[in-house]
Design a protein around this motif. Structure first.
Motif, PDB file in Angstrom:
ATOM      1  N   UNK A 253     -73.761  46.540  19.183  1.00 10.40           N
ATOM      2  CA  UNK A 253     -73.564  46.164  20.583  1.00 10.40           C
ATOM      3  C   UNK A 253     -73.874  44.683  20.766  1.00 10.40           C
TER       4      UNK A 253
ATOM      5  N   UNK B 252     -72.411  41.076  21.897  1.00 11.13           N
ATOM      6  CA  UNK B 252     -71.341  40.499  22.714  1.00 11.13           C
ATOM      7  C   UNK B 252     -71.540  38.993  22.807  1.00 11.13           C
TER       8      UNK B 252
ATOM      9  N   UNK C 219     -70.408  35.372  25.181  1.00  2.00           N
ATOM     10  CA  UNK C 219     -69.967  34.900  26.486  1.00  2.00           C
ATOM     11  C   UNK C 219     -69.736  33.404  26.450  1.00  2.00           C
TER      12      UNK C 219
ATOM     13  N   UNK D 188     -66.765  37.118  29.455  1.00  2.07           N
ATOM     14  CA  UNK D 188     -66.883  37.916  28.240  1.00  2.07           C
ATOM     15  C   UNK D 188     -65.811  37.495  27.235  1.00  2.07           C
TER      16      UNK D 188
ATOM     17  N   UNK E 141     -66.916  41.808  22.558  1.00  2.98           N
ATOM     18  CA  UNK E 141     -67.844  42.914  22.761  1.00  2.98           C
ATOM     19  C   UNK E 141     -67.839  43.804  21.519  1.00  2.98           C
ATOM     20  N   UNK E 142     -68.863  44.628  21.397  1.00  2.00           N
ATOM     21  CA  UNK E 142     -68.977  45.543  20.249  1.00  2.00           C
ATOM     22  C   UNK E 142     -68.768  44.800  18.926  1.00  2.00           C
TER      23      UNK E 142
ATOM     24  N   UNK F  74     -73.045  32.047  24.562  1.00  2.00           N
ATOM     25  CA  UNK F  74     -74.243  32.878  24.454  1.00  2.00           C
ATOM     26  C   UNK F  74     -73.925  34.178  23.731  1.00  2.00           C
TER      27      UNK F  74
ATOM     28  N   UNK G 293     -75.452  38.112  22.829  1.00  2.00           N
ATOM     29  CA  UNK G 293     -76.287  39.130  23.463  1.00  2.00           C
ATOM     30  C   UNK G 293     -76.286  40.370  22.591  1.00  2.00           C
TER      31      UNK G 293
ATOM     32  N   UNK H   7     -84.296  46.670  25.649  1.00  2.00           N
ATOM     33  CA  UNK H   7     -82.985  46.888  26.238  1.00  2.00           C
ATOM     34  C   UNK H   7     -81.962  45.803  25.888  1.00  2.00           C
ATOM     35  N   UNK H   8     -81.953  44.648  26.555  1.00  2.00           N
ATOM     36  CA  UNK H   8     -80.927  43.633  26.301  1.00  2.00           C
ATOM     37  C   UNK H   8     -81.568  42.271  26.094  1.00  2.00           C
TER      38      UNK H   8
ATOM     39  N   UNK I 238     -80.785  38.053  24.833  1.00  2.00           N
ATOM     40  CA  UNK I 238     -79.788  36.999  24.735  1.00  2.00           C
ATOM     41  C   UNK I 238     -80.249  35.907  23.785  1.00  2.00           C
ATOM     42  N   UNK I 239     -79.271  35.105  23.352  1.00  2.00           N
ATOM     43  CA  UNK I 239     -79.583  33.896  22.617  1.00  2.00           C
ATOM     44  C   UNK I 239     -79.840  32.749  23.582  1.00  2.00           C
TER      45      UNK I 239
ATOM     46  N   UNK J 298     -82.424  29.777  27.702  1.00  2.00           N
ATOM     47  CA  UNK J 298     -81.378  30.784  27.533  1.00  2.00           C
ATOM     48  C   UNK J 298     -81.400  31.817  28.640  1.00  2.00           C
ATOM     49  N   UNK J 299     -80.502  32.776  28.529  1.00  2.00           N
ATOM     50  CA  UNK J 299     -80.407  33.840  29.513  1.00  2.00           C
ATOM     51  C   UNK J 299     -81.487  34.897  29.278  1.00  2.00           C
ATOM     52  N   UNK J 300     -81.956  35.491  30.344  1.00  2.00           N
ATOM     53  CA  UNK J 300     -82.952  36.557  30.278  1.00  2.00           C
ATOM     54  C   UNK J 300     -82.490  37.733  31.130  1.00  2.00           C
ATOM     55  N   UNK J 301     -82.376  38.892  30.514  1.00  2.00           N
ATOM     56  CA  UNK J 301     -81.996  40.095  31.243  1.00  2.00           C
ATOM     57  C   UNK J 301     -83.178  40.590  32.063  1.00  2.00           C
TER      58      UNK J 301
ATOM     59  N   UNK K 162     -89.262  44.919  30.124  1.00  2.00           N
ATOM     60  CA  UNK K 162     -90.704  45.199  30.067  1.00  2.00           C
ATOM     61  C   UNK K 162     -91.558  44.048  30.579  1.00  2.00           C
TER      62      UNK K 162
ATOM     63  N   UNK L  48     -72.630  48.550  27.080  1.00  2.00           N
ATOM     64  CA  UNK L  48     -72.590  47.807  25.825  1.00  2.00           C
ATOM     65  C   UNK L  48     -72.391  46.307  26.039  1.00  2.00           C
ATOM     66  N   UNK L  49     -71.903  45.919  27.207  1.00  2.00           N
ATOM     67  CA  UNK L  49     -71.655  44.508  27.461  1.00  2.00           C
ATOM     68  C   UNK L  49     -71.471  44.287  28.955  1.00  2.00           C
ATOM     69  N   UNK L  50     -71.423  42.987  29.312  1.00  2.00           N
ATOM     70  CA  UNK L  50     -71.279  42.598  30.715  1.00  2.00           C
ATOM     71  C   UNK L  50     -69.869  42.036  30.901  1.00  2.00           C
ATOM     72  N   UNK L  51     -69.033  42.722  31.674  1.00  2.00           N
ATOM     73  CA  UNK L  51     -67.630  42.296  31.748  1.00  2.00           C
ATOM     74  C   UNK L  51     -67.296  41.428  32.954  1.00  2.00           C
TER      75      UNK L  51
ATOM     76  N   UNK M 253     -69.187  38.713  35.905  1.00  2.00           N
ATOM     77  CA  UNK M 253     -70.396  38.022  36.326  1.00  2.00           C
ATOM     78  C   UNK M 253     -70.143  37.282  37.633  1.00  2.00           C
TER      79      UNK M 253
END
Lengths: 111, 124
Positions: free
Chosen positions: A34, A36, A38, A48, A51-52, A89, A91, A99-100, A102-103, B46-49, B63, B109-112, B114
């Motif tokens: 998983x 992906x 961006x 995007x 993906x996958x 980026x 992910x 969970x998720x 990123x770079x 960078x990005x942070x979920x 977390x 599985x991904x963000x399509x 934004x």
């Protein structure tokens, strides 16, 4: 510090190819398919690209391809064009705890 | 075409609650196998979920932020919201909302899609 490690910057001339790496751990990139990627032009919504691990959404040029080996995922951009200049980026899913992740992002400069 | 747009105050005082809304157009927020996410990017980083809410209402949070974050769904307004309590300067960032999905038709599985992002500064 980002969970996934990307080079801060890469560059290439129009028509050339560049590769952006994304290094994780056994808990994310190597554990799950998983990953992906961006593309982000500052001030616009991220888009995007992949993906996958290696799948391209419809509308993304086939100049963009990606793969994964062990803890490292890679994005290859062939036939560089001026409009490819952007931040990229990666992910990855990191399991039910993190969970998720990123770079830190890679700035691509088209010379 | 699905579109997302973030809105909220550009400045929040330290120790207060940051509140943002993401308005979704081009599709219903309560249908389909979609997850509605918040992601942020501090300047130069960078990005942070941050977390997500499923179209049926269940939530998951990072977390590191879980104790301060609330994400909620407003189906009548086709929007979802982020609340972040007890903010400090470290919470200054561009905040993005994004739709999560998967090719399998279940899970994420991904963000399509934004939003363009909104800058929130924590400052007195």
């Amino acid at each position: 510090q980002s969970a996934l490690t990307q080079p801060r910057s890469v560059s290439g001339s129009p028509g050339q190819s560049v590769t952006i790496s994304c290094t994780g751990t056994s808990n994310d990139v190597s554990a799950y398919n998983f990953v992906s990627w961006y593309q982000h032009h500052p001030g616009k919504a991220p888009q995007l690209l992949i993906y996958d691990v290696s799948q391209r959404p419809s509308g993304v040029p086939n100049r963009f391809s990606a793969s994964k080996s062990g803890n490292t995922a890679s994005l290859l951009i062939s036939g560089l064009q001026a409009e490819d200049e952007a931040d990229y980026y990666c992910c990855s899913y990191a399991g039910t705890y993190d969970l998720w992740v990123f770079g830190g992002g890679t700035k691509l400069t088209v010379l | 075409q699905v579109q997302l747009q973030e809105s909220g105050p550009g400045v929040v005082k330290p120790s207060q609650t940051l509140s943002l809304t993401c308005i979704v157009s081009g599709g219903s927020i309560s249908s389909g196998n979609y997850y509605w996410n918040w992601i942020r990017q501090p300047a130069g980083e960078g990005l942070e979920w941050i977390g997500r809410i499923y179209s049926r209402g269940s939530t998951d949070y990072s977390p590191s932020l879980k104790s301060r974050v609330t994400i909620s769904l407003d189906t009548s307004g086709n929007q979802f919201s982020l609340g972040l309590d007890s903010v400090t300067a470290a919470d200054t960032a561009v905040y993005y909302c994004a739709r999560g999905t998967s090719a399998m038709g279940r899970g994420m599985a991904y963000f399509d899609y934004w939003g363009q992002g909104t800058l929130v500064a924590v400052s007195s």
